[in-house]
Structures are given as C-alpha cells and as structure tokens.
Design a protein around this motif. Structure first.
Motif, PDB file in Angstrom:
ATOM      1  N   ILE A 151       0.869  -1.177   0.000  1.00 62.42           N
ATOM      2  CA  ILE A 151       0.000   0.000   0.000  1.00 62.42           C
ATOM      3  C   ILE A 151       0.907   1.229   0.000  1.00 62.42           C
ATOM      4  CG2 ILE A 151      -0.181   0.120   2.543  1.00 62.42           C
ATOM      5  CD1 ILE A 151      -3.141   0.955   2.134  1.00 62.42           C
ATOM      6  N   SER A 152       0.434   2.313  -0.574  1.00 60.95           N
ATOM      7  CA  SER A 152       1.262   3.517  -0.648  1.00 60.95           C
ATOM      8  C   SER A 152       0.937   4.463   0.500  1.00 60.95           C
ATOM      9  CB  SER A 152       1.032   4.246  -1.975  1.00 60.95           C
ATOM     10  OG  SER A 152      -0.252   4.861  -1.987  1.00 60.95           O
ATOM     11  N   ARG A 153       1.852   5.390   0.724  1.00 61.21           N
ATOM     12  CA  ARG A 153       1.667   6.436   1.729  1.00 61.21           C
ATOM     13  C   ARG A 153       0.359   7.191   1.480  1.00 61.21           C
ATOM     14  NH1 ARG A 153       2.756  11.989   2.603  1.00 61.21           N
ATOM     15  NH2 ARG A 153       4.120  12.412   4.404  1.00 61.21           N
ATOM     16  N   ASP A 154       0.145   7.596   0.217  1.00 61.87           N
ATOM     17  CA  ASP A 154      -1.057   8.371  -0.114  1.00 61.87           C
ATOM     18  C   ASP A 154      -2.329   7.566   0.132  1.00 61.87           C
ATOM     19  OD1 ASP A 154       0.557  10.474  -0.821  1.00 61.87           O
ATOM     20  OD2 ASP A 154       0.403  10.146  -2.992  1.00 61.87           O
ATOM     21  N   GLU A 155      -2.289   6.270  -0.194  1.00 61.02           N
ATOM     22  CA  GLU A 155      -3.472   5.414   0.023  1.00 61.02           C
ATOM     23  C   GLU A 155      -3.761   5.257   1.509  1.00 61.02           C
ATOM     24  OE1 GLU A 155      -3.271   2.449  -3.868  1.00 61.02           O
ATOM     25  OE2 GLU A 155      -2.007   2.033  -2.123  1.00 61.02           O
ATOM     26  N   ILE A 156      -2.726   5.127   2.321  1.00 59.33           N
ATOM     27  CA  ILE A 156      -2.906   4.990   3.770  1.00 59.33           C
ATOM     28  C   ILE A 156      -3.599   6.225   4.338  1.00 59.33           C
ATOM     29  CG2 ILE A 156      -1.666   4.962   5.980  1.00 59.33           C
ATOM     30  CD1 ILE A 156       0.441   3.173   4.564  1.00 59.33           C
ATOM     31  N   ILE A 157      -3.112   7.393   3.946  1.00 53.01           N
ATOM     32  CA  ILE A 157      -3.666   8.647   4.476  1.00 53.01           C
ATOM     33  C   ILE A 157      -5.066   8.899   3.923  1.00 53.01           C
ATOM     34  CG2 ILE A 157      -3.352  11.154   4.522  1.00 53.01           C
ATOM     35  CD1 ILE A 157      -0.283  10.579   4.480  1.00 53.01           C
ATOM     36  N   ALA A 158      -5.251   8.688   2.610  1.00 58.08           N
ATOM     37  CA  ALA A 158      -6.550   8.959   1.978  1.00 58.08           C
ATOM     38  C   ALA A 158      -7.650   8.046   2.515  1.00 58.08           C
ATOM     39  CB  ALA A 158      -6.436   8.797   0.463  1.00 58.08           C
ATOM     40  N   SER A 159      -7.282   6.799   2.837  1.00 58.73           N
ATOM     41  CA  SER A 159      -8.275   5.835   3.331  1.00 58.73           C
ATOM     42  C   SER A 159      -8.577   6.015   4.809  1.00 58.73           C
ATOM     43  CB  SER A 159      -7.782   4.412   3.085  1.00 58.73           C
ATOM     44  OG  SER A 159      -6.620   4.148   3.868  1.00 58.73           O
ATOM     45  N   GLY A 160      -7.752   6.813   5.490  1.00 59.54           N
ATOM     46  CA  GLY A 160      -7.956   7.022   6.927  1.00 59.54           C
ATOM     47  C   GLY A 160      -7.395   5.920   7.793  1.00 59.54           C
ATOM     48  N   LEU A 161      -6.604   5.022   7.205  1.00 61.33           N
ATOM     49  CA  LEU A 161      -5.981   3.972   8.024  1.00 61.33           C
ATOM     50  C   LEU A 161      -5.110   4.593   9.113  1.00 61.33           C
ATOM     51  CD1 LEU A 161      -4.874   1.258   5.434  1.00 61.33           C
ATOM     52  CD2 LEU A 161      -6.533   0.978   7.276  1.00 61.33           C
ATOM     53  N   VAL A 162      -4.386   5.646   8.741  1.00 62.12           N
ATOM     54  CA  VAL A 162      -3.550   6.402   9.677  1.00 62.12           C
ATOM     55  C   VAL A 162      -3.680   7.873   9.309  1.00 62.12           C
ATOM     56  CG1 VAL A 162      -1.217   6.760  10.600  1.00 62.12           C
ATOM     57  CG2 VAL A 162      -1.899   4.480   9.817  1.00 62.12           C
ATOM     58  N   SER A 163      -3.794   8.737  10.301  1.00 63.29           N
ATOM     59  CA  SER A 163      -3.903  10.171  10.003  1.00 63.29           C
ATOM     60  C   SER A 163      -2.598  10.681   9.388  1.00 63.29           C
ATOM     61  CB  SER A 163      -4.213  10.964  11.269  1.00 63.29           C
ATOM     62  OG  SER A 163      -3.070  11.010  12.124  1.00 63.29           O
ATOM     63  N   LYS A 164      -2.672  11.789   8.669  1.00 68.58           N
ATOM     64  CA  LYS A 164      -1.492  12.358   8.015  1.00 68.58           C
ATOM     65  C   LYS A 164      -0.409  12.696   9.047  1.00 68.58           C
ATOM     66  CE  LYS A 164      -0.143  15.891   4.629  1.00 68.58           C
ATOM     67  NZ  LYS A 164       0.922  16.595   5.377  1.00 68.58           N
ATOM     68  N   ALA A 165      -0.818  13.307  10.150  1.00 68.65           N
ATOM     69  CA  ALA A 165       0.157  13.697  11.187  1.00 68.65           C
ATOM     70  C   ALA A 165       0.833  12.473  11.788  1.00 68.65           C
ATOM     71  CB  ALA A 165      -0.531  14.517  12.269  1.00 68.65           C
ATOM     72  N   ASP A 166       0.029  11.446  12.100  1.00 65.10           N
ATOM     73  CA  ASP A 166       0.615  10.233  12.686  1.00 65.10           C
ATOM     74  C   ASP A 166       1.522   9.534  11.684  1.00 65.10           C
ATOM     75  OD1 ASP A 166      -0.459  10.499  15.191  1.00 65.10           O
ATOM     76  OD2 ASP A 166      -2.114   9.094  14.874  1.00 65.10           O
ATOM     77  N   TYR A 167       1.095   9.474  10.416  1.00 69.38           N
ATOM     78  CA  TYR A 167       1.906   8.756   9.437  1.00 69.38           C
ATOM     79  C   TYR A 167       3.240   9.456   9.222  1.00 69.38           C
ATOM     80  CZ  TYR A 167       3.386   5.858   5.633  1.00 69.38           C
ATOM     81  OH  TYR A 167       4.122   4.982   4.877  1.00 69.38           O
ATOM     82  N   GLU A 168       3.229  10.762   9.185  1.00 65.62           N
ATOM     83  CA  GLU A 168       4.489  11.491   9.033  1.00 65.62           C
ATOM     84  C   GLU A 168       5.428  11.210  10.200  1.00 65.62           C
ATOM     85  OE1 GLU A 168       3.190  15.511   8.497  1.00 65.62           O
ATOM     86  OE2 GLU A 168       2.871  15.260   6.324  1.00 65.62           O
ATOM     87  N   GLN A 169       4.856  11.075  11.410  1.00 63.87           N
ATOM     88  CA  GLN A 169       5.687  10.750  12.569  1.00 63.87           C
ATOM     89  C   GLN A 169       6.214   9.319  12.469  1.00 63.87           C
ATOM     90  OE1 GLN A 169       6.623  12.920  15.351  1.00 63.87           O
ATOM     91  NE2 GLN A 169       8.085  11.228  15.204  1.00 63.87           N
ATOM     92  N   LEU A 170       5.371   8.393  11.985  1.00 63.24           N
ATOM     93  CA  LEU A 170       5.821   7.009  11.803  1.00 63.24           C
ATOM     94  C   LEU A 170       6.984   6.941  10.815  1.00 63.24           C
ATOM     95  CD1 LEU A 170       2.500   4.909  11.622  1.00 63.24           C
ATOM     96  CD2 LEU A 170       3.897   5.466  13.623  1.00 63.24           C
ATOM     97  N   GLU A 171       6.915   7.740   9.758  1.00 58.60           N
ATOM     98  CA  GLU A 171       8.011   7.771   8.788  1.00 58.60           C
ATOM     99  C   GLU A 171       9.308   8.239   9.445  1.00 58.60           C
ATOM    100  OE1 GLU A 171       6.291   8.610   4.359  1.00 58.60           O
ATOM    101  OE2 GLU A 171       6.273  10.317   5.736  1.00 58.60           O
ATOM    102  N   LYS A 172       9.223   9.288  10.243  1.00 57.45           N
ATOM    103  CA  LYS A 172      10.415   9.815  10.918  1.00 57.45           C
ATOM    104  C   LYS A 172      11.007   8.769  11.863  1.00 57.45           C
ATOM    105  CE  LYS A 172       8.895  14.643  10.710  1.00 57.45           C
ATOM    106  NZ  LYS A 172       8.354  15.787  11.498  1.00 57.45           N
ATOM    107  N   TYR A 173      10.142   8.144  12.654  1.00 58.49           N
ATOM    108  CA  TYR A 173      10.624   7.102  13.567  1.00 58.49           C
ATOM    109  C   TYR A 173      11.261   5.948  12.788  1.00 58.49           C
ATOM    110  CZ  TYR A 173       8.264   9.027  17.741  1.00 58.49           C
ATOM    111  OH  TYR A 173       7.886   9.813  18.805  1.00 58.49           O
ATOM    112  N   THR A 174      10.602   5.541  11.696  1.00 55.53           N
ATOM    113  CA  THR A 174      11.081   4.402  10.913  1.00 55.53           C
ATOM    114  C   THR A 174      12.486   4.649  10.377  1.00 55.53           C
ATOM    115  OG1 THR A 174       8.853   3.672  10.291  1.00 55.53           O
ATOM    116  CG2 THR A 174      10.646   3.040   8.818  1.00 55.53           C
ATOM    117  N   LEU A 175      12.707   5.809   9.801  1.00 57.54           N
ATOM    118  CA  LEU A 175      14.023   6.113   9.229  1.00 57.54           C
ATOM    119  C   LEU A 175      15.088   6.244  10.313  1.00 57.54           C
ATOM    120  CD1 LEU A 175      12.960   8.616   6.426  1.00 57.54           C
ATOM    121  CD2 LEU A 175      13.695   6.238   6.141  1.00 57.54           C
ATOM    122  N   ALA A 176      14.712   6.828  11.463  1.00 59.07           N
ATOM    123  CA  ALA A 176      15.675   6.960  12.570  1.00 59.07           C
ATOM    124  C   ALA A 176      16.021   5.596  13.160  1.00 59.07           C
ATOM    125  CB  ALA A 176      15.105   7.872  13.652  1.00 59.07           C
ATOM    126  N   LEU A 177      15.030   4.726  13.290  1.00 59.49           N
ATOM    127  CA  LEU A 177      15.272   3.374  13.805  1.00 59.49           C
ATOM    128  C   LEU A 177      16.141   2.570  12.844  1.00 59.49           C
ATOM    129  CD1 LEU A 177      11.654   2.609  15.060  1.00 59.49           C
ATOM    130  CD2 LEU A 177      13.687   2.686  16.525  1.00 59.49           C
TER     131      LEU A 177
END
Length: 309
Positions: A151-177
């Motif tokens: 699934i893509s970032r845009d699909e996750i946010i557009a479908s409401g699976l994860v909010s835009k703010a939360d997903y952006e934070q998940l991306e930051k955590y993921t890259l730092a980890l």
C-alpha cells in the motif's frame, strides 16, 4: 514451546499469531510469548524449532532497549527467555517496511520491469542487492490472516488507516530506527538490508511495538565481501531466515494452493535451530545460553511480574 496454554488472572483476551501467543490483561497489559513455531510464505510449518522463540525474544529485547531514546516502546519487563510483558497499545493497521538495498520483494518487482513500489519510484540502473540512494519506506497492510498487501503512503492517508500527522511521525521514527539498526549492525560486521517496524498508540503517544531487528523481521548481509560480490554479480551472504524459504522452494513449496510442506527431518530441525543460535550470536555479539522453563514456573513468573506493574 509450540504453543502456550495459560489463563492469567484478569485476562481479557487471547490471540494466537503465526509465531506469537498474546495475552491481554485488564485491557492494559500484554504478555507476549514467542513460540518455537516457524512460518514461511505465510504458512506455519508443522514442526517447531527448539530455542527459536528465545532467540527472537532476546534479540528484540536487546534492540528495543538500544532504540528507546528514539521512540518509546511497549516493553516493561522480560521475565522469561521467550516472554515479554508490556503495554497494550492501539495498533496502527500498517507495517512500516524500510529497505536500504534492492533485494527480496523489491528486487522481484524491479526485475519484472516495474519501477514503482508502494508509491515509491526506484531509480534506473540498479542491480540486485545494490544500495538505494537513500532508504525507502514501502508499507504494507497488517493482515491477521493471509498475506499483507502493499500500500502507498497516499493510500494509507486517503483511506484514513492512519492520520497524516501520525503517518508522518511514523516515517520519521522508521528512518531513525533503521539508521540506528544499521549502525548497530555495522559494529558487528553486518549490513541491515531491510526490516519492518510496527507501532501503536496510547492517548497521543506513539510506541514501538512487537519485535525489531530480528532475523524473522529483518534481512542482514555480511559487510565483508559485499562490494566484491556485487562487482562479480554473486549472491550476497545473508543472515536471515531466508535459508528456510530457500529450502522450501528447493523442495517445491511456496505456500501456494495444493502444495505440500516437505518433510522436516530431525536433522533439518536441528540445523535450523543451530542456525538461529548462530544468528543471535552474530547479531548481538553475545553468547547464547539455552534456557528451559517449566510451564508452571513460567506462569508463576508472569503473574508475579504483572503484580509488580
């Protein structure tokens, strides 16, 4: 341990995954037993692998402790070799897969001529196992049964699976980890190639959950010889459970309908167990100590741990 059969005081739920048995206590705590079950191609194989659960649980404990300055995690106690007690979080319904090299699913996609994976464009001119210019995140849905789906970032946010703010934070955590994981791997003469992270939330706080940087959730290459093998077009020496998948494929099994799991002989089981122990020692730099705990002792220790929280 093939499976656990506990019934704890104030237990409110139980979930049996492919490998983990998860108990919920008072809808606040989770007790996670990592069994010796082994899965490949989303199929649980018929025989357990001795000490595999201990290997995975102890690697995860070490790696979670080594990354808690980046993001808080769910762990409160590791009272048993193959069990962890921690916070129950509301789980985000996606897995954050991060890739530093073109291998596995990404390579199969690339080799087929496609250049977009989960909405991410992969550059031209790469060979199998080459580094990406920068790590890429290729999320999947989190399936309780069957296959996870790209699934893509845009699909996750557009479908409401994860909010835009939360997903952006998940991306930051993921890259730092992933960066921390690579640094830890480099100290052991390894390359962290790809891995996945799962996250949950309590209130407004995001927590890292489940396991990280284990051979079941990650792929490692040996750093020594990597460049020479790339130049020669040779396969990289891997540190992951890929060897189990390769054995299954060599014996005609890829999890497809109508296929039968090949016989897992005692000798094969022992070789897989030894390989997991080797993975532990290579990834952590520590000597593995086999620990066996009787079910009654395990139950008592977990109950005592829960009382102390």
């Amino acid at each position: 341990m093939l499976e656990s059969t506990f019934n704890f005081p104030n237990q409110t739920a139980f979930y049996k995954g492919k490998v983990r048995d998860v108990y919920t206590i008072e809808d606040k705590w989770m007790v996670m037993f990592v069994s010796d079950r082994i899965s490949a191609f989303d199929v649980v194989l018929p025989r357990p692998i001795p000490y595999k659960g201990q290997v995975l649980n102890q690697i995860a404990a070490i790696m979670l402790d080594a990354t808690k300055d980046i993001v808080p995690n769910w762990v409160k106690s590791v009272p048993l070799p193959s069990a962890t007690v921690g916070l129950k979080c509301e789980t985000f319904p996606v897995e954050m897969v991060v890739r530093g090299n073109l291998t596995g699913h990404a390579w199969r996609t690339y080799k087929s001529g496609q250049r977009v994976l989960c909405g991410v464009t992969m550059p031209e001119g790469l060979k199998e196992n080459d580094y990406f210019p920068t790590p890429i995140i290729t999320p999947t849905t989190k399936a309780h049964e069957g296959h996870d789906e790209d699934i893509s970032r845009d699909e996750i946010i557009a479908s409401g699976l994860v909010s835009k703010a939360d997903y952006e934070q998940l991306e930051k955590y993921t890259l730092a980890l992933f960066q921390r994981g690579r640094e830890l791997a480099a100290k052991r003469g390894l390359i962290l190639v790809d891995t996945k992270y799962e996250f949950g939330k309590i209130g407004d706080t995001i927590y890292l959950i489940d396991e990280i940087h284990t051979p079941d959730s990650s792929r490692y290459f040996y750093a020594e010889g990597y460049e020479a093998k790339q130049k020669a077009g040779e396969a990289q020496k891997q540190l992951s459970k890929e060897f189990v998948r390769e054995w299954l494929m060599e014996n005609g099994f890829q999890g497809k309908e109508g296929q039968q799991v090949p016989e897992m002989t005692d000798a094969f089981i022992e070789s897989v167990s030894n390989r997991y122990i080797e993975l532990f020692e290579n990834i952590t730099g520590q000597t593995f100590k086999k620990e066996d705990v009787a079910p009654a002792d395990a139950e008592k220790k977990i109950i005592d741990t829960l009382k102390s929280l």
